[in-house]
Design a protein around this motif. Structure first.
Motif, PDB file in Angstrom:
ATOM      1  N   VAL A   5       0.965  -1.206   0.029  1.00 50.90           N
ATOM      2  CA  VAL A   5      -0.126   0.018   0.134  1.00 50.90           C
ATOM      3  C   VAL A   5       0.916   1.261   0.107  1.00 50.90           C
ATOM      4  CG1 VAL A   5      -2.102   1.181   1.247  1.00 50.90           C
ATOM      5  CG2 VAL A   5      -1.705  -1.341   1.508  1.00 50.90           C
ATOM      6  N   VAL A   6       0.872   1.921  -0.869  1.00 52.61           N
ATOM      7  CA  VAL A   6       1.684   3.089  -1.136  1.00 52.61           C
ATOM      8  C   VAL A   6       0.556   4.450  -1.600  1.00 52.61           C
ATOM      9  CG1 VAL A   6       3.292   4.437  -2.766  1.00 52.61           C
ATOM     10  CG2 VAL A   6       3.323   2.016  -2.471  1.00 52.61           C
ATOM     11  N   ILE A   7       0.805   5.436  -0.460  1.00 48.61           N
ATOM     12  CA  ILE A   7       0.009   6.681  -0.612  1.00 48.61           C
ATOM     13  C   ILE A   7       0.861   7.753  -1.044  1.00 48.61           C
ATOM     14  CG2 ILE A   7      -1.553   5.653   1.157  1.00 48.61           C
ATOM     15  CD1 ILE A   7      -0.037   7.436   3.141  1.00 48.61           C
ATOM     16  N   THR A   8       0.325   8.909  -1.522  1.00 49.99           N
ATOM     17  CA  THR A   8       0.598  10.038  -1.851  1.00 49.99           C
ATOM     18  C   THR A   8       1.456  10.932  -0.630  1.00 49.99           C
ATOM     19  OG1 THR A   8      -1.183  11.435  -1.864  1.00 49.99           O
ATOM     20  CG2 THR A   8      -0.910  10.139  -3.891  1.00 49.99           C
ATOM     21  N   VAL A   9       2.056  11.884  -1.047  1.00 51.00           N
ATOM     22  CA  VAL A   9       2.476  12.764  -0.102  1.00 51.00           C
ATOM     23  C   VAL A   9       1.204  13.541   0.573  1.00 51.00           C
ATOM     24  CG1 VAL A   9       3.856  14.995   0.101  1.00 51.00           C
ATOM     25  CG2 VAL A   9       4.830  13.170  -1.010  1.00 51.00           C
ATOM     26  N   ILE A  23       2.091  19.416   9.271  1.00 55.64           N
ATOM     27  CA  ILE A  23       3.280  19.197   8.172  1.00 55.64           C
ATOM     28  C   ILE A  23       2.843  19.734   7.002  1.00 55.64           C
ATOM     29  CG2 ILE A  23       2.625  16.801   7.842  1.00 55.64           C
ATOM     30  CD1 ILE A  23       5.881  16.422   7.580  1.00 55.64           C
ATOM     31  N   GLN A  24       3.655  20.239   6.064  1.00 56.65           N
ATOM     32  CA  GLN A  24       3.428  20.528   4.693  1.00 56.65           C
ATOM     33  C   GLN A  24       3.887  19.606   3.882  1.00 56.65           C
ATOM     34  OE1 GLN A  24       1.017  23.046   3.886  1.00 56.65           O
ATOM     35  NE2 GLN A  24       0.862  22.935   6.020  1.00 56.65           N
ATOM     36  N   PRO A  25       3.368  19.589   2.705  1.00 58.73           N
ATOM     37  CA  PRO A  25       3.967  18.459   1.465  1.00 58.73           C
ATOM     38  C   PRO A  25       5.744  18.674   1.399  1.00 58.73           C
ATOM     39  CG  PRO A  25       1.999  19.289   0.852  1.00 58.73           C
ATOM     40  CD  PRO A  25       2.112  19.857   2.182  1.00 58.73           C
ATOM     41  N   ASN A  26       5.894  19.950   1.300  1.00 62.99           N
ATOM     42  CA  ASN A  26       7.501  20.157   1.001  1.00 62.99           C
ATOM     43  C   ASN A  26       8.292  19.840   2.189  1.00 62.99           C
ATOM     44  OD1 ASN A  26       7.089  21.404  -1.591  1.00 62.99           O
ATOM     45  ND2 ASN A  26       6.948  23.481  -0.884  1.00 62.99           N
ATOM     46  N   HIS A  27       7.802  19.959   3.500  1.00 64.01           N
ATOM     47  CA  HIS A  27       8.485  19.604   4.636  1.00 64.01           C
ATOM     48  C   HIS A  27       8.723  17.941   4.600  1.00 64.01           C
ATOM     49  CE1 HIS A  27       8.650  19.662   9.260  1.00 64.01           C
ATOM     50  NE2 HIS A  27       9.236  18.426   8.885  1.00 64.01           N
ATOM     51  N   LEU A  28       7.549  17.365   4.294  1.00 65.08           N
ATOM     52  CA  LEU A  28       7.547  15.725   4.296  1.00 65.08           C
ATOM     53  C   LEU A  28       8.648  15.217   3.011  1.00 65.08           C
ATOM     54  CD1 LEU A  28       6.626  13.173   5.203  1.00 65.08           C
ATOM     55  CD2 LEU A  28       4.638  13.367   3.569  1.00 65.08           C
ATOM     56  N   ARG A  29       8.546  16.153   1.977  1.00 60.26           N
ATOM     57  CA  ARG A  29       9.575  15.772   0.859  1.00 60.26           C
ATOM     58  C   ARG A  29      10.865  15.796   1.258  1.00 60.26           C
ATOM     59  NH1 ARG A  29       5.624  18.814  -2.075  1.00 60.26           N
ATOM     60  NH2 ARG A  29       4.401  17.499  -3.404  1.00 60.26           N
ATOM     61  N   ALA A  30      11.042  16.910   1.928  1.00 65.74           N
ATOM     62  CA  ALA A  30      12.512  17.205   2.284  1.00 65.74           C
ATOM     63  C   ALA A  30      13.069  16.180   3.517  1.00 65.74           C
ATOM     64  CB  ALA A  30      12.790  18.553   3.141  1.00 65.74           C
ATOM     65  N   GLY A  31      12.007  15.723   4.385  1.00 56.20           N
ATOM     66  CA  GLY A  31      12.359  14.746   5.246  1.00 56.20           C
ATOM     67  C   GLY A  31      12.739  13.450   4.795  1.00 56.20           C
ATOM     68  N   ILE A  32      11.928  13.067   3.866  1.00 53.75           N
ATOM     69  CA  ILE A  32      12.040  11.722   2.987  1.00 53.75           C
ATOM     70  C   ILE A  32      13.517  11.948   2.385  1.00 53.75           C
ATOM     71  CG2 ILE A  32      11.397  10.247   1.199  1.00 53.75           C
ATOM     72  CD1 ILE A  32       8.562  10.966   2.194  1.00 53.75           C
ATOM     73  N   ASP A  33      13.734  13.020   1.854  1.00 50.07           N
ATOM     74  CA  ASP A  33      15.020  13.079   0.877  1.00 50.07           C
ATOM     75  C   ASP A  33      16.490  12.909   1.892  1.00 50.07           C
ATOM     76  OD1 ASP A  33      13.746  13.591  -1.488  1.00 50.07           O
ATOM     77  OD2 ASP A  33      13.986  15.962  -1.317  1.00 50.07           O
ATOM     78  N   CYS A  34      16.206  13.506   2.946  1.00 48.39           N
ATOM     79  CA  CYS A  34      17.461  13.154   3.879  1.00 48.39           C
ATOM     80  C   CYS A  34      17.526  12.477   4.797  1.00 48.39           C
ATOM     81  CB  CYS A  34      17.368  14.688   4.717  1.00 48.39           C
ATOM     82  SG  CYS A  34      16.276  14.880   6.224  1.00 48.39           S
ATOM     83  N   GLY A  35      16.363  11.402   4.714  1.00 47.38           N
ATOM     84  CA  GLY A  35      16.506  10.253   5.458  1.00 47.38           C
ATOM     85  C   GLY A  35      15.406  10.152   6.865  1.00 47.38           C
ATOM     86  N   ALA A  36      14.888  11.565   7.329  1.00 49.90           N
ATOM     87  CA  ALA A  36      14.574  11.467   8.536  1.00 49.90           C
ATOM     88  C   ALA A  36      13.541  10.896   8.619  1.00 49.90           C
ATOM     89  CB  ALA A  36      14.143  13.225   8.617  1.00 49.90           C
ATOM     90  N   TYR A  37      12.641  10.637   7.645  1.00 45.75           N
ATOM     91  CA  TYR A  37      11.219   9.853   7.563  1.00 45.75           C
ATOM     92  C   TYR A  37      11.492   8.600   7.013  1.00 45.75           C
ATOM     93  CZ  TYR A  37       9.399  14.396   9.104  1.00 45.75           C
ATOM     94  OH  TYR A  37       9.514  15.567   9.792  1.00 45.75           O
ATOM     95  N   PRO A  38      11.508   7.385   7.582  1.00 47.82           N
ATOM     96  CA  PRO A  38      12.058   6.138   6.842  1.00 47.82           C
ATOM     97  C   PRO A  38      10.687   5.399   6.242  1.00 47.82           C
ATOM     98  CG  PRO A  38      11.637   5.908   9.451  1.00 47.82           C
ATOM     99  CD  PRO A  38      11.664   7.421   9.040  1.00 47.82           C
ATOM    100  N   PHE A  39       9.707   6.035   6.396  1.00 43.63           N
ATOM    101  CA  PHE A  39       8.432   5.333   5.850  1.00 43.63           C
ATOM    102  C   PHE A  39       8.301   5.655   4.360  1.00 43.63           C
ATOM    103  CE2 PHE A  39       7.100   9.094   8.433  1.00 43.63           C
ATOM    104  CZ  PHE A  39       6.755   9.959   7.156  1.00 43.63           C
ATOM    105  N   TYR A  51       7.906  10.155  -5.250  1.00 40.62           N
ATOM    106  CA  TYR A  51       7.682   9.825  -3.604  1.00 40.62           C
ATOM    107  C   TYR A  51       6.845   8.754  -3.468  1.00 40.62           C
ATOM    108  CZ  TYR A  51      10.469  14.217  -2.796  1.00 40.62           C
ATOM    109  OH  TYR A  51      11.622  14.968  -2.946  1.00 40.62           O
ATOM    110  N   GLU A  52       7.363   7.688  -2.701  1.00 38.45           N
ATOM    111  CA  GLU A  52       6.585   6.519  -2.528  1.00 38.45           C
ATOM    112  C   GLU A  52       6.418   6.598  -1.066  1.00 38.45           C
ATOM    113  OE1 GLU A  52       7.905   3.319  -4.651  1.00 38.45           O
ATOM    114  OE2 GLU A  52       7.118   3.809  -6.471  1.00 38.45           O
ATOM    115  N   ILE A  53       5.185   6.583  -0.271  1.00 38.26           N
ATOM    116  CA  ILE A  53       5.296   6.518   0.990  1.00 38.26           C
ATOM    117  C   ILE A  53       4.404   5.250   1.419  1.00 38.26           C
ATOM    118  CG2 ILE A  53       4.173   7.617   3.135  1.00 38.26           C
ATOM    119  CD1 ILE A  53       4.568  10.240   1.543  1.00 38.26           C
ATOM    120  N   PHE A  54       5.049   4.463   2.111  1.00 39.01           N
ATOM    121  CA  PHE A  54       4.374   3.047   2.221  1.00 39.01           C
ATOM    122  C   PHE A  54       3.651   3.186   3.773  1.00 39.01           C
ATOM    123  CE2 PHE A  54       8.526   2.657   0.245  1.00 39.01           C
ATOM    124  CZ  PHE A  54       7.905   1.894  -0.921  1.00 39.01           C
TER     125      PHE A  54
END
Length: 67
Positions: A5-9, A23-39, A51-54
């Protein structure tokens, strides 16, 4: 058969906001980019990034941090 199950940002931001995390989409994208959000993962393609969010990993992450 189990499903991946993959959801959007945007969907992930809505879920996080429902759990009290503003949280805003740009914040979430940046967190995924830098590895802060492992999901989620960022897949760089030519001139764009996908972006794929599990969803199960997001739920686990929320559960581990919830009071």
């Amino acid at each position: 058969m189990k499903q991946i199950v993959v959801i959007t940002v945007s969907q992930a931001c809505m879920i996080l906001k429902e759990h009290g995390m503003p949280i805003q989409p740009n914040h979430l994208r940046a967190g995924i980019d830098c590895g802060a959000y492992p999901f989620g993962v960022a897949i760089k393609m030519n001139k764009s990034t996908v972006y794929e969010i599990f969803k199960p990993l997001l739920a686990k992450w929320i559960n581990e941090r919830s009071e």
